[in-house]
Design a protein around this motif. Structure first.
Motif, PDB file in Angstrom:
ATOM      1  N   ILE A 190      51.104  30.949  43.482  1.00 16.94           N
ATOM      2  CA  ILE A 190      49.908  30.908  43.227  1.00 16.94           C
ATOM      3  C   ILE A 190      49.401  32.311  42.496  1.00 16.94           C
ATOM      4  N   SER A 191      49.854  33.209  44.171  1.00 19.62           N
ATOM      5  CA  SER A 191      49.293  34.530  43.533  1.00 19.62           C
ATOM      6  C   SER A 191      49.088  35.707  42.862  1.00 19.62           C
ATOM      7  N   ILE A 192      50.044  35.202  42.288  1.00 14.43           N
ATOM      8  CA  ILE A 192      50.928  36.113  41.118  1.00 14.43           C
ATOM      9  C   ILE A 192      49.526  35.625  40.277  1.00 14.43           C
ATOM     10  N   LEU A 193      48.769  34.375  39.969  1.00 15.44           N
ATOM     11  CA  LEU A 193      47.788  34.109  38.841  1.00 15.44           C
ATOM     12  C   LEU A 193      46.650  35.338  39.856  1.00 15.44           C
ATOM     13  N   PHE A 194      45.978  35.119  40.697  1.00 11.19           N
ATOM     14  CA  PHE A 194      45.079  36.210  41.521  1.00 11.19           C
ATOM     15  C   PHE A 194      45.486  37.367  40.798  1.00 11.19           C
ATOM     16  N   GLY A 195      46.607  37.740  41.328  1.00 16.24           N
ATOM     17  CA  GLY A 195      47.068  39.412  40.567  1.00 16.24           C
ATOM     18  C   GLY A 195      46.777  39.422  39.391  1.00 16.24           C
ATOM     19  N   LEU A 196      46.865  38.137  38.692  1.00 12.44           N
ATOM     20  CA  LEU A 196      47.021  38.587  37.162  1.00 12.44           C
ATOM     21  C   LEU A 196      45.242  38.828  36.800  1.00 12.44           C
ATOM     22  N   ILE A 197      44.749  37.863  36.873  1.00 13.27           N
ATOM     23  CA  ILE A 197      43.308  37.589  37.239  1.00 13.27           C
ATOM     24  C   ILE A 197      42.220  38.720  37.457  1.00 13.27           C
ATOM     25  N   GLY A 198      42.762  39.613  38.470  1.00 13.39           N
ATOM     26  CA  GLY A 198      42.312  40.947  39.476  1.00 13.39           C
ATOM     27  C   GLY A 198      42.577  41.515  38.312  1.00 13.39           C
ATOM     28  N   LEU A 199      43.965  42.082  37.898  1.00 13.26           N
ATOM     29  CA  LEU A 199      43.895  43.225  36.966  1.00 13.26           C
ATOM     30  C   LEU A 199      43.429  43.689  35.880  1.00 13.26           C
ATOM     31  N   ILE A 200      43.274  42.047  35.131  1.00 14.34           N
ATOM     32  CA  ILE A 200      42.388  41.606  34.326  1.00 14.34           C
ATOM     33  C   ILE A 200      41.034  42.516  34.139  1.00 14.34           C
ATOM     34  N   LEU A 201      40.689  41.488  35.311  1.00 16.32           N
ATOM     35  CA  LEU A 201      39.591  41.858  35.493  1.00 16.32           C
ATOM     36  C   LEU A 201      38.962  43.074  35.554  1.00 16.32           C
ATOM     37  N   TYR A 202      39.789  44.193  36.577  1.00 11.14           N
ATOM     38  CA  TYR A 202      39.438  45.551  37.248  1.00 11.14           C
ATOM     39  C   TYR A 202      39.687  46.582  35.696  1.00 11.14           C
ATOM     40  N   TYR A 203      40.787  46.426  34.696  1.00  6.16           N
ATOM     41  CA  TYR A 203      41.029  46.964  34.041  1.00  6.16           C
ATOM     42  C   TYR A 203      39.731  46.747  32.402  1.00  6.16           C
ATOM     43  N   TRP A 204      39.161  45.651  32.255  1.00  5.09           N
ATOM     44  CA  TRP A 204      38.408  45.645  31.785  1.00  5.09           C
ATOM     45  C   TRP A 204      36.780  46.863  32.174  1.00  5.09           C
TER      46      TRP A 204
END
Length: 900
Positions: free
Chosen positions: A602-616
């Protein structure tokens, strides 16, 4: 806003006014923000930038940010591509593995009879038990002695463990499927990284077509023999080397610019200034001693100046800049000398044993490092001559501070882990709550230490004396990525393993197993660390404490009598953009995500959420809050791509480790070895080399621009920013611009120090004062002098007889010396120090832009003589100065009101 109609007219804007006016500060805030210029816009009276900036939409296309330089679109595009990479891995790896982990049932339930009985009555003397729940422990342990020692260390079923690898540790088929998925993921990541490189290259090429710079034709050479070479020797050796590896093509070295050792001169100049300040303020009887020291320094400086003026100064540094005729020639050389990790390691071994390698370029028995040169404004010329021992000592100090912070983090985490284990062994109530609080505390400590690491690394980076700003940013980004990954991942594992080892006082074959699956162990900790990295770091970037404090100061600006207008304008500027910080978060998050994925998919999901949030959040901050960043090149993007290429190696390493520790089948371990081998190819055959092989012929049809064709259009160059070659280079540059329509361009190896008439080197003096004087006063002086140069070059363009003007240059050498003396430390300052710049409006007569875009481009080509940044000054209005007492421009007609 009132514009002065003639030079010397008073303006309402007073840069030293106390208390400052809020109106001007707000105008400056708008002028320095990222936005699109409005028509008929007013201009900020302190920096000359457009005030009516229309905010750019958050969904703006990536390429439309190219006015900030190549680096900005490349960063945001890389963020999008890495997010897509995580999205692919989420469906390929996370979804099937989380499903299998959740369905399996290898973790202990709280209702297990044997576990509850041993907790109440003890295990010794009560093992074995005649109960079906006892069979669970027989699956893990061989005898009762081991059971009684470790029965409390097996994984307890919770929401965390149910989605982790430990919940299927006895399922051979499920572990085989995960190993196979790891192998597929490694292959997919390798393929996608090559595609990402190609996408980044396309964007870089699309921007590069519009923005040509000297770095497109220039390589930087390092490790040259200090004080034992000249331009002709280096040119001959380099051209011979190019013929050896590519005899079919002809390589033309059109310019060589050597970085000379000016450290001693600059240091003595600054020391002299400090002594003069002490002399002015001193009332003690040491004045004679101070005067003697000042005279000694003056004599030493005079000796150096005489050598520079006579052309006998030959203290060369290991740094030189080599300019080729075409970009293709430079690219071929870089491809030949680009080494993989393994090749670099072998090259270092051969250098120790004094053996040459066929790929390396050797000059006078020295192995020369060759890489793409940064922008001319990025070079710290003063640092080029810094002693290697001094640089080594400062970098050792930097690493010592980093190691100390990591040791402090490890000790803190270990102490918290000891308290946690002690609590679990003594108390049976509220264990879930305490486990959650302990793991959350560990993640907060790691996040806090990451912040301290960022602060000290960026603070000490300025003291390491890097040769270029690009090298400094790359060094900071790489250090942040490495050290924060160690703090977030490796220290977490080491701390749990050490705690488990000392708990049982001896080595155990299943030591790592217990450290992973015990309550509050590695599995629980990495879940909270992944969540904290995905949520806390992006939110901390948005809720910046320093920015909040700055907003409070802005609210009290008109009541603050200690601030002048310039300081108030500076206070209203937005925070600066640090792309090395953003790249380090991207790299660290990718590494952390893939390293933890085999244990917690599930850490891949956390990474995905973090990168999307950080991008915007970063895009919002750039377009709404931060000030306009200086010109960003593509060098940092290339270096960080090399780090991202190591991500598959982390994924396969963790999978190999847990399968080996949990005694998976031989087939699983064979597949894991294959994954390691494929990902480890990056060390021997890097992805960048695979990319060049696959896309070798993609850009063969590109138009080959020659350096001699665009030389006069370049806004800056290495010889025009080098303090020792600047005066001669500027004179040659002006003459070549005048000769552009009347004859061929003359490009020769620059005779750096051979000047017909000895002249005081103004650039060196400015470099000395740059480290001493008040930066605000320097900014005012810089913009004034730069604008004077722009106007004079525009006036030169309007002359009907440029050849006559060239003769006038020769006849009026004194006038030309005055023209050169007006160059300031702007020509030596890195780009990141240039924005914003201030000037006194009382000496400037300017008008809004009224010409077409094509005319603006033509003007930019003709006026780009100073070392300035195109993107940073695209919004600058056109300025005019009366040129009193200047015989050279007597024949120039006055500018009409309609001219710009």
């Amino acid at each position: 806003m009132n514009y002065p109609k003639y030079i010397g007219e008073a303006s309402e804007f007073d840069p030293l006014q106390k208390p400052p006016k809020l109106q001007y500060a707000l105008q400056h805030q708008l002028a320095t923000s990222c936005g699109q210029n409005g028509k008929n816009s007013d201009y900020c009276q302190c920096c000359g930038l457009c005030i009516n900036n229309m905010p750019l939409p958050l969904n703006i296309e990536i390429l439309n940010l190219a006015f900030l330089g190549q680096g900005v679109p490349l960063f945001f595009n890389l963020m999008i591509l890495v997010i897509l990479l995580h999205f692919v891995l989420f469906f390929i790896f996370t979804v099937p593995n989380v499903s299998q982990n959740y369905v399996a049932n290898n973790c202990l339930l709280d209702t297990n009879y044997a576990y509850k009985f041993w907790k109440q009555n003890g295990c010794e003397g009560n093992c074995p038990l005649k109960h079906e729940d006892y069979q669970y422990f027989e699956n893990f342990f061989l005898d009762c002695k081991t059971i009684c020692q470790h029965y409390s260390d097996v994984c307890m079923q919770s929401q965390t463990t149910r989605i982790s690898y430990v919940n299927k540790q006895l399922e051979g088929e499920s572990k085989l499927i995960q190993s196979s998925l790891i192998l597929c993921s490694v292959i997919i990541i390798k393929i996608l990284m090559v595609l990402i490189r190609e996408k980044q290259r396309k964007i870089e090429y699309a921007i590069d077509k519009e923005l040509l710079s000297p770095s497109d034709f220039t390589a930087i050479l390092n490790n040259l023999p200090k004080n034992h070479y000249n331009e002709k020797e280096l040119k001959t050796a380099l051209e011979e080397y190019c013929k050896e590896f590519d005899p079919r093509n002809n390589y033309e070295v059109v310019k060589i610019n050597i970085a000379y050792d000016i450290v001693q001169f600059v240091d003595k100049g600054r020391q002299k200034i400090q002594l003069e300040k002490q002399l002015e303020s001193s009332t003690c009887p040491n004045k004679e001693k101070l005067l003697k020291q000042i005279n000694e320094i003056s004599n030493q400086q005079q000796i150096i100046e005489v050598e520079i003026e006579n052309g006998s100064y030959n203290k060369t540094t290991p740094i030189a800049f080599i300019t080729f005729q075409t970009k293709k020639q430079l690219q071929n050389l870089l491809e030949q000398t680009k080494l993989s990790y393994w090749e670099a390691f072998m090259m270092a071994i051969k250098s120790i044993i004094k053996k040459k390698d066929r790929r390396g370029f050797y000059f006078k028995q020295h192995y020369i490092e060759i890489s793409r040169a940064p922008e001319p404004d990025d070079v710290f010329w003063e640092n080029c001559g810094t002693d290697e021992n001094t640089q080594l000592k400062r970098r050792i100090l930097s690493w010592f501070v980093i190691v100390f912070l990591l040791a402090l983090s490890l000790c803190t985490l270990y102490g918290l882990n000891v308290f946690q284990n002690h609590f679990f062994s003594k108390s049976e109530s509220n264990q879930f709550l305490m486990k959650t609080m302990a793991s959350l505390s560990k993640s907060l400590i790691i996040t806090l230490v990451d912040g301290l690491i960022y602060y000290f690394i960026t603070l000490l980076a300025n003291q390491e004396r890097h040769v270029t700003k690009t090298q400094q940013d790359t060094s900071v980004a790489e250090k942040l990525s490495y050290v924060q990954f160690i703090n977030s991942c490796l220290l977490l594992i080491i701390m749990n393993v050490i705690g488990t080892y000392y708990e049982y006082s001896k080595q155990d074959e299943q030591l790592f197993n217990f450290a992973v699956q015990q309550q509050g162990g590695i599995v629980d900790d990495i879940l909270y660390v992944s969540a904290a990295n995905a949520i806390l770091v992006p939110l901390s970037a948005y809720f910046n404490l320093l920015y909040i404090v700055q907003k409070f100061k802005q609210m009290r600006i008109e009541k603050n009598t200690n601030l002048n207008q310039i300081e108030a304008n500076k206070l209203f500027e937005g925070p600066s953009v640090q792309f090395y910080d953003q790249y380090s978060y991207l790299c660290k998050t990718t590494w952390l995500t893939l390293f933890f994925a085999p244990l917690i998919p599930i850490s891949i999901l956390f990474g995905l959420i973090g990168l999307i949030l950080y991008y915007w959040i970063q895009k919002y901050l750039l377009l709404r809050r931060n000030r306009k960043p200086p010109f960003q090149s593509s060098h940092l993007d290339r270096e960080m791509l090399n780090l991202l290429d190591l991500s598959p190696l982390l994924l396969s390493t963790m999978q190999f480790l847990i399968d080996y520790s949990f005694h998976s089948s031989q087939l699983c371990q064979t597949i894991n070895v294959a994954s390691l081998a494929i990902s480890g190819l990056e060390l021997i055959i890097p992805s960048c080399r695979i990319h060049r092989i696959l896309y070798k012929d993609v850009y063969e049809e590109e138009v080959q621009v020659r350096y001699e064709e665009i030389y006069s259009k370049l806004p800056t160059d290495y010889d025009r920013t080098n303090p020792l070659t600047q005066q001669v280079a500027m004179q040659e540059f002006v003459k070549n611009k005048l000769r552009r329509n009347t004859g061929p361009l003359l490009l020769e190896l620059s005779q750096n120090l051979n000047v017909n008439k000895p002249k005081r080197n103004r650039a060196l003096q400015d470099l000395i004062y740059k480290g001493i004087c008040d930066p605000k006063k320097i900014r005012m002086k810089i913009l004034k002098q730069k604008l004077q140069l722009i106007v004079k070059m525009r006036q030169i363009r309007n002359l009907k007889n440029p050849i006559g003007l060239e003769m006038s240059f020769q006849e009026n050498q004194v006038v030309f010396d005055k023209f050169e003396s007006k160059q300031s430390s702007e020509l030596n300052s890195p780009t990141y120090l240039k924005t914003p710049e201030y000037n006194f409006s009382s000496i400037i007569n300017f008008q809004p832009q009224t010409v077409s875009y094509q005319q603006q481009i033509e003007m930019l080509d003709m006026t780009s003589t100073a070392s300035q940044n195109k993107s940073a000054y695209l919004d600058t209005p056109k300025y005019y100065f009366n040129s009193k007492n200047n015989l050279l421009f007597k024949s120039i007609k006055k500018c009409k009101n309609s001219q710009v």
